[in-house]
Design an enzyme around this catalytic site. Structure first.
Site, PDB file in Angstrom:
ATOM      1  N   ASP A 122      30.195 -32.868  -4.560  1.00  0.00           N
ATOM      2  CA  ASP A 122      31.094 -33.884  -4.018  1.00  0.00           C
ATOM      3  C   ASP A 122      32.437 -33.902  -4.731  1.00  0.00           C
ATOM      4  O   ASP A 122      32.524 -33.827  -5.957  1.00  0.00           O
ATOM      5  CB  ASP A 122      30.472 -35.276  -4.103  1.00  0.00           C
ATOM      6  CG  ASP A 122      31.364 -36.301  -3.445  1.00  0.00           C
ATOM      7  OD1 ASP A 122      31.593 -36.183  -2.238  1.00  0.00           O
ATOM      8  OD2 ASP A 122      31.860 -37.187  -4.153  1.00  0.00           O
ATOM      9  N   HIS A 169      30.062 -32.650   0.984  1.00  0.00           N
ATOM     10  CA  HIS A 169      31.402 -33.206   1.156  1.00  0.00           C
ATOM     11  C   HIS A 169      32.073 -32.337   2.223  1.00  0.00           C
ATOM     12  O   HIS A 169      32.510 -31.226   1.932  1.00  0.00           O
ATOM     13  CB  HIS A 169      32.158 -33.149  -0.168  1.00  0.00           C
ATOM     14  CG  HIS A 169      33.596 -33.554  -0.076  1.00  0.00           C
ATOM     15  ND1 HIS A 169      34.084 -34.677  -0.711  1.00  0.00           N
ATOM     16  CD2 HIS A 169      34.666 -33.001   0.549  1.00  0.00           C
ATOM     17  CE1 HIS A 169      35.382 -34.779  -0.481  1.00  0.00           C
ATOM     18  NE2 HIS A 169      35.758 -33.765   0.291  1.00  0.00           N
ATOM     19  N   HIS A 220      29.874 -39.527   3.079  1.00  0.00           N
ATOM     20  CA  HIS A 220      31.047 -40.287   3.571  1.00  0.00           C
ATOM     21  C   HIS A 220      31.586 -39.820   4.934  1.00  0.00           C
ATOM     22  O   HIS A 220      32.729 -39.387   5.054  1.00  0.00           O
ATOM     23  CB  HIS A 220      32.164 -40.317   2.534  1.00  0.00           C
ATOM     24  CG  HIS A 220      32.445 -39.041   1.810  1.00  0.00           C
ATOM     25  ND1 HIS A 220      32.599 -37.822   2.417  1.00  0.00           N
ATOM     26  CD2 HIS A 220      32.615 -38.794   0.481  1.00  0.00           C
ATOM     27  CE1 HIS A 220      32.852 -36.890   1.539  1.00  0.00           C
ATOM     28  NE2 HIS A 220      32.858 -37.457   0.340  1.00  0.00           N
ATOM     29  N   ASN A 267      39.219 -39.799  -0.291  1.00  0.00           N
ATOM     30  CA  ASN A 267      38.847 -38.557   0.380  1.00  0.00           C
ATOM     31  C   ASN A 267      37.401 -38.652   0.862  1.00  0.00           C
ATOM     32  O   ASN A 267      36.495 -38.805   0.034  1.00  0.00           O
ATOM     33  CB  ASN A 267      38.984 -37.391  -0.610  1.00  0.00           C
ATOM     34  CG  ASN A 267      38.835 -36.039   0.048  1.00  0.00           C
ATOM     35  OD1 ASN A 267      38.528 -35.944   1.226  1.00  0.00           O
ATOM     36  ND2 ASN A 267      39.046 -34.983  -0.714  1.00  0.00           N
ATOM     37  N   ASP A 327      30.484 -44.450  -2.594  1.00  0.00           N
ATOM     38  CA  ASP A 327      31.472 -43.504  -3.126  1.00  0.00           C
ATOM     39  C   ASP A 327      32.357 -44.206  -4.162  1.00  0.00           C
ATOM     40  O   ASP A 327      33.573 -43.993  -4.226  1.00  0.00           O
ATOM     41  CB  ASP A 327      32.312 -42.891  -2.008  1.00  0.00           C
ATOM     42  CG  ASP A 327      33.089 -41.658  -2.465  1.00  0.00           C
ATOM     43  OD1 ASP A 327      32.913 -41.212  -3.621  1.00  0.00           O
ATOM     44  OD2 ASP A 327      33.902 -41.136  -1.664  1.00  0.00           O
ATOM     45  N   GLY A 373      40.245 -41.922  -4.498  1.00  0.00           N
ATOM     46  CA  GLY A 373      39.077 -42.749  -4.750  1.00  0.00           C
ATOM     47  C   GLY A 373      39.362 -44.213  -4.968  1.00  0.00           C
ATOM     48  O   GLY A 373      40.466 -44.602  -5.360  1.00  0.00           O
TER      49      GLY A 373
END
Length: 432
Positions: free
Chosen positions: A152, A179, A233, A279, A306, A325
């Protein structure tokens, strides 16, 4: 501190009121308070909802290597404050969690913190370089018993390497969490949803198709190998379409969505506030609507935070140069309550499935996500749905302050968290 709690009158997973006794690490249903030990601490839970302890499939705890942004102890405190009793710590630390020794060290630091069960995620490739498989088998056989593997922050973009990883983890029931970001369609500089707004702001675009082509490829690789793939995600309606098709075909794919992708639209980046650089990026309202529908109907299996803390010297830059993030652990349940439960899109039983039972199953955690039946492990969160809280980033238990919910009023509040019958959050305080 007493090791017994009598929780009086909570609405248990939205299915009716009952009294719960937490004793010797397990849940006991009791008919009356007189059935409880005299020294049990009584908690009046009238108006509160009792849920199984939350499990986060996607947490960045930064330790080792970036203790200026977060430590396993501070991240665990944030998790307990958010109602979590288990988190999976991502591998992009320094050094990377790509060996059995590194995984065991993360597990031990989590045990020492004692607030949540910390399960290390192993890297798929050595040093996250995308060139050679990491020590998948050794990590799986270690004391850390790693079952989830992810690079990730980076996509395993080599199809042959991804196939090999899926084949390898199948032998011990593992899962690869991807990811999904094709580096040729969305490079390392891509930082905002590709569209009119990114063009007007002069920010490198991150098109949804860069996610969708990897999701499509990986579900086909999962079908070919007979192995399990998990999509981290998910952020686009196109990815939802692929997932819905794959599940209809019986392919072993699971997926998660973050709280921020359920609530925050792409327009948040118009201020160039680097807090909102994430992201994959925040997407348009059409994607948000598709994600909410997919979570409600089970196409998306889980909510995962996340949680990505960053020190100020990494985040406080021009938008394009800032780190990706945002924080997520402490407000996750509030966000899901605000956008999914209050709207009538989800019942509390579905919330329990998406934030506890299913994540635990995906990660292979036998002692988490088991519900609140008599004799189950006493992993529990009490939530006050009537509360309304304006988020203050300075009140966070995290070391970092990149909180996207700062100044936003969210519905509900975590009242208490219990890990195997021990209070880790009570009366507004985290208890190690």
């Amino acid at each position: 501190m007493t090791d017994s709690y009598l929780i009086v009158g909570p609405d248990v997973v939205g299915e009716g009121r009952a009294d719960l006794l937490l004793q010797d690490g397990v849940v006991r249903r009791v008919e009356t308070g007189s059935d409880a030990p005299r020294d049990a601490r009584r908690i009046d839970a009238d108006g509160l909802v009792a849920l199984p302890g939350l499990v986060d499939l996607h947490t960045h705890l930064r330790e080792p290597g970036r203790e200026d942004a977060e430590t396993i102890a501070t991240g665990s405190a944030a998790a307990a404050a958010g109602g979590f009793t288990a988190v999976l710590a991502m591998a992009n630390t320094d050094p990377v969690t790509d060996t059995a020794e590194a995984a065991e060290r993360v597990r031990e630091l989590g045990r020492q913190a004692g607030l949540v069960d910390v399960h290390p995620v192993g890297a798929v490739t050595k040093a996250l370089a995308g060139e050679q498989l990491a020590e998948l088998g050794l990590m799986a056989r270690s004391r850390a018993r790693v079952r989830v593997f992810s690079d990730d922050g980076k996509c395993v973009h080599d199809a042959r390497l991804m196939r090999r990883a899926l084949e390898y983890v199948k032998a011990f029931g593992g899962v690869v969490s991807q990811h999904a970001q094709d580096p040729r369609l969305a490079g390392s500089d891509a930082c905002a949803h590709e569209g009119e707004l990114s063009g007007r702001l002069g920010l490198p675009g991150w098109p949804g198709v860069a996610e969708e082509v990897i999701v499509a490829r990986d579900v086909m690789l999962a079908r070919h190998t007979g192995s399990r793939v998990h999509i981290a995600h998910v952020s686009t309606a196109g990815s939802v379409e692929v997932l819905r098709w794959a599940k209809a075909q019986g392919i072993a794919v699971s997926a998660e969505v973050t709280p921020h992708h359920l609530m925050l639209p792409v327009e948040k980046v118009a201020t160039y506030d680097p807090t909102f650089k994430v992201n994959p990026p925040l997407r348009p309202v059409e994607d948000i609507a598709a994600l909410r529908e997919a979570l409600a109907d089970g196409t998306i299996d889980a909510v995962a935070t996340d949680h990505a803390p960053h020190a100020r010297h990494d985040k406080e830059h021009a938008f394009a140069e800032a780190a990706f993030g945002m924080l997520g652990l402490e407000q996750a349940l509030q966000v899901v309550h605000t956008v999914m439960v209050r709207s009538g899109s989800m019942h509390w039983t579905q919330v329990a499935a998406a934030m506890s039972t299913t994540p635990a199953r995906i990660a292979g955690l036998d002692d988490q996500g088991g519900g609140l039946a008599d004799g189950a492990p006493a992993n529990l969160v009490l939530f006050d749905p009537a509360a309304r809280v304006t988020v203050d980033r300075d009140a966070s238990r995290s070391l970092s302050s990149n909180n996207p919910w700062h100044g936003i009023a969210l519905d509900g509040a975590v009242h208490a968290t219990f890990l195997r019958g021990r209070a880790t959050l009570l009366d507004g305080e985290v208890h190690a």
